[in-house]
Design a protein around this motif. Structure first.
Motif, PDB file in Angstrom:
ATOM      1  N   MET A   1       0.837  -1.171   0.000  1.00  0.00           N
ATOM      2  CA  MET A   1       0.000   0.000   0.000  1.00  0.00           C
ATOM      3  C   MET A   1       0.884   1.236   0.000  1.00  0.00           C
ATOM      4  N   SER A   2       0.637   2.103  -0.915  1.00  0.00           N
ATOM      5  CA  SER A   2       1.446   3.309  -1.017  1.00  0.00           C
ATOM      6  C   SER A   2       0.680   4.492  -0.422  1.00  0.00           C
ATOM      7  N   LYS A   3       1.380   5.298   0.322  1.00  0.00           N
ATOM      8  CA  LYS A   3       0.759   6.465   0.935  1.00  0.00           C
ATOM      9  C   LYS A   3       0.668   7.576  -0.099  1.00  0.00           C
ATOM     10  N   SER A   4      -0.291   8.449   0.101  1.00  0.00           N
ATOM     11  CA  SER A   4      -0.470   9.534  -0.859  1.00  0.00           C
ATOM     12  C   SER A   4       0.719  10.497  -0.828  1.00  0.00           C
ATOM     13  N   SER A   5       1.350  10.654   0.326  1.00  0.00           N
ATOM     14  CA  SER A   5       2.511  11.549   0.392  1.00  0.00           C
ATOM     15  C   SER A   5       3.673  10.996  -0.434  1.00  0.00           C
ATOM     16  N   GLU A   6       3.826   9.674  -0.463  1.00  0.00           N
ATOM     17  CA  GLU A   6       4.867   9.054  -1.285  1.00  0.00           C
ATOM     18  C   GLU A   6       4.559   9.244  -2.765  1.00  0.00           C
ATOM     19  N   LEU A   7       3.283   9.121  -3.123  1.00  0.00           N
ATOM     20  CA  LEU A   7       2.891   9.271  -4.525  1.00  0.00           C
ATOM     21  C   LEU A   7       3.029  10.714  -4.983  1.00  0.00           C
ATOM     22  N   ARG A  48      -7.057  -2.050  -5.627  1.00  0.00           N
ATOM     23  CA  ARG A  48      -8.001  -1.212  -6.363  1.00  0.00           C
ATOM     24  C   ARG A  48      -7.971   0.220  -5.820  1.00  0.00           C
ATOM     25  N   ARG A  49      -7.892   0.348  -4.514  1.00  0.00           N
ATOM     26  CA  ARG A  49      -7.835   1.678  -3.902  1.00  0.00           C
ATOM     27  C   ARG A  49      -6.496   2.366  -4.174  1.00  0.00           C
ATOM     28  N   ASP A  50      -5.411   1.585  -4.198  1.00  0.00           N
ATOM     29  CA  ASP A  50      -4.102   2.160  -4.527  1.00  0.00           C
ATOM     30  C   ASP A  50      -4.082   2.698  -5.952  1.00  0.00           C
ATOM     31  N   ILE A  51      -4.721   1.959  -6.869  1.00  0.00           N
ATOM     32  CA  ILE A  51      -4.803   2.409  -8.260  1.00  0.00           C
ATOM     33  C   ILE A  51      -5.586   3.716  -8.330  1.00  0.00           C
ATOM     34  N   ALA A  52      -6.703   3.778  -7.638  1.00  0.00           N
ATOM     35  CA  ALA A  52      -7.521   4.992  -7.645  1.00  0.00           C
ATOM     36  C   ALA A  52      -6.754   6.169  -7.042  1.00  0.00           C
TER      37      ALA A  52
END
Length: 67
Positions: A1-7, A48-52
């Protein structure tokens, strides 16, 4: 799971690659589910949530660059 701050720290090309990798991982999980080899059904929801999440951040970055 990737955090939004990392993305958010990644550039557009890295985000597109991340989305591609996540889609491949999601496909693999769907195939495991179809063949009844998937032990953790929550992994499908998480990917699916990570993709979104990644697509949302990518759209934000593209919109910001266009303005």
């Amino acid at each position: 799971m990737s955090k939004s701050s990392e993305l958010r720290a990644k550039d557009v090309a890295a985000l597109e690659k991340e989305i591609s990798d996540l889609l491949k991982a999601h496909f693999g999980l769907r195939m495991q589910k179809a063949t009844q080899q998937l032990g953790n059904n929550a992994a499908l929801r998480a990917t699916r949530r990570d993709i979104a999440r990644a697509r949302t951040i990518l759209a934000e970055k593209k919109k910001g660059a266009a303005q």
